[in-house]
Design an enzyme around this catalytic site. Structure first.
Site, short mmCIF file in Angstrom:
data_model
loop_
_atom_site.label_atom_id
_atom_site.label_comp_id
_atom_site.label_asym_id
_atom_site.label_seq_id
_atom_site.Cartn_x
_atom_site.Cartn_y
_atom_site.Cartn_z
N SER A 1 0.83 -1.20 0.00
CA SER A 1 0.00 0.00 0.00
C SER A 1 0.87 1.25 0.00
O SER A 1 2.01 1.22 0.47
CB SER A 1 -0.89 0.01 1.24
N HIS A 2 0.31 2.34 -0.48
CA HIS A 2 0.98 3.64 -0.37
C HIS A 2 1.09 4.09 1.08
O HIS A 2 1.91 4.91 1.43
CB HIS A 2 0.21 4.71 -1.16
N SER A 3 0.22 3.55 1.92
CA SER A 3 0.15 3.98 3.33
C SER A 3 0.54 2.82 4.24
O SER A 3 -0.05 1.73 4.18
CB SER A 3 -1.28 4.41 3.63
N GLY B 1 3.70 6.28 -0.33
CA GLY B 1 4.29 5.80 -1.58
C GLY B 1 4.66 4.34 -1.39
O GLY B 1 4.32 3.74 -0.36
N SER C 1 0.80 2.93 -8.56
CA SER C 1 2.22 2.62 -8.57
C SER C 1 2.58 1.46 -7.65
O SER C 1 3.67 0.90 -7.77
CB SER C 1 3.06 3.86 -8.24
#
Lengths: 90, 136
Positions: free
Chosen positions: B13-15, B50, B77
């Site tokens: 995950s981005h988080s 990210g 991404s």
């Protein structure tokens, strides 16, 4: 002809995420096809998301059914979890 | 491949908080942290929003129990980061498979079926079938 088995249980509590997961893990270990029916909804007992999607709550009747060589054991396992995991305070 | 091993799962995950929270939820639903390895790989190396190839590689190694690892990405991404890693999988234990699945429902479904002893393709199938699950 494959063995089949069916049993009805009345829930003592709501069917929350954790007992739904416990039920699906148990059901998925059997070769038999296992399903749960509440009202007009039927779910594959081996799919935790389908079991949660039943939205089964206190006082509702759940029919556990299975078809396959180990149908009887599968229904017994699922009913035991429904009885235990939906006890009030459980 | 060890026939008694369970498939491991990595959440990208981005988080970091989202990956950790979803991993915790899936572990709880599937019977607790002693069961299937569900390893979060969230955020960048410096703790921002990210994705990090190094974090994903580390998480895959942690999740590997000898039956393969399923990776579930959140968005955009995260998918690209995993695809770049899988293009050159020499550093990874195999098989490592990327799932096209909804993040929360996918990891819950995958972890439950992995806890029952399913193989990597069945675990991927459970995660991807989660697109069809209705909440109401």
């Amino acid at each position: 002809m494959p063995a089949s088995c069916e049993q009805v249980i009345t829930l003592d509590g709501d069917l929350h995420a954790r007992p739904a997961g416990q039920l699906a893990v148990a059901a998925a270990k059997f070769a038999a096809d296992v399903s749960l029916t509440v009202g007009d909804k039927t779910a594959n007992a081996k799919s935790v998301l389908a079991v949660m999607g039943l939205g089964a709550t206190t006082g509702q009747q759940v029919t556990a059914s299975a078809t396959g060589s180990d149908a009887e054991e599968a229904v017994a396992a699922v009913v035991a979890i429904l009885a235990d995991a939906t006890k009030v305070g459980g | 491949m060890n026939p008694d091993a369970t498939v491991g799962i990595v959440l990208v995950s981005h988080s970091a908080a989202l990956a950790a929270g979803a991993a915790d939820l899936a572990s709880q639903v599937a019977g607790g942290p002693d069961g299937v390895a569900v390893i979060p790989a969230g955020g960048t190396d410096d703790g921002g929003l990210g994705t990090s190839a190094a974090k994903v590689t580390h998480a895959v190694k942690q999740a590997d129990r000898g039956a393969g690892v399923l990776i579930i990405p959140d968005l955009g991404s995260a998918v690209l980061t995993v695809r770049a890693l899988l293009a050159d999988p020499d550093d990874l234990p195999g098989p490592v498979v990327l799932a096209d699945a909804p993040f929360v429902e996918g990891v819950v479904a995958a972890t439950v079926i992995a806890a029952a002893g399913a193989d990597i393709e069945a675990v991927r199938g459970a995660a991807e079938e989660a697109w069809n699950a209705r909440k109401l």
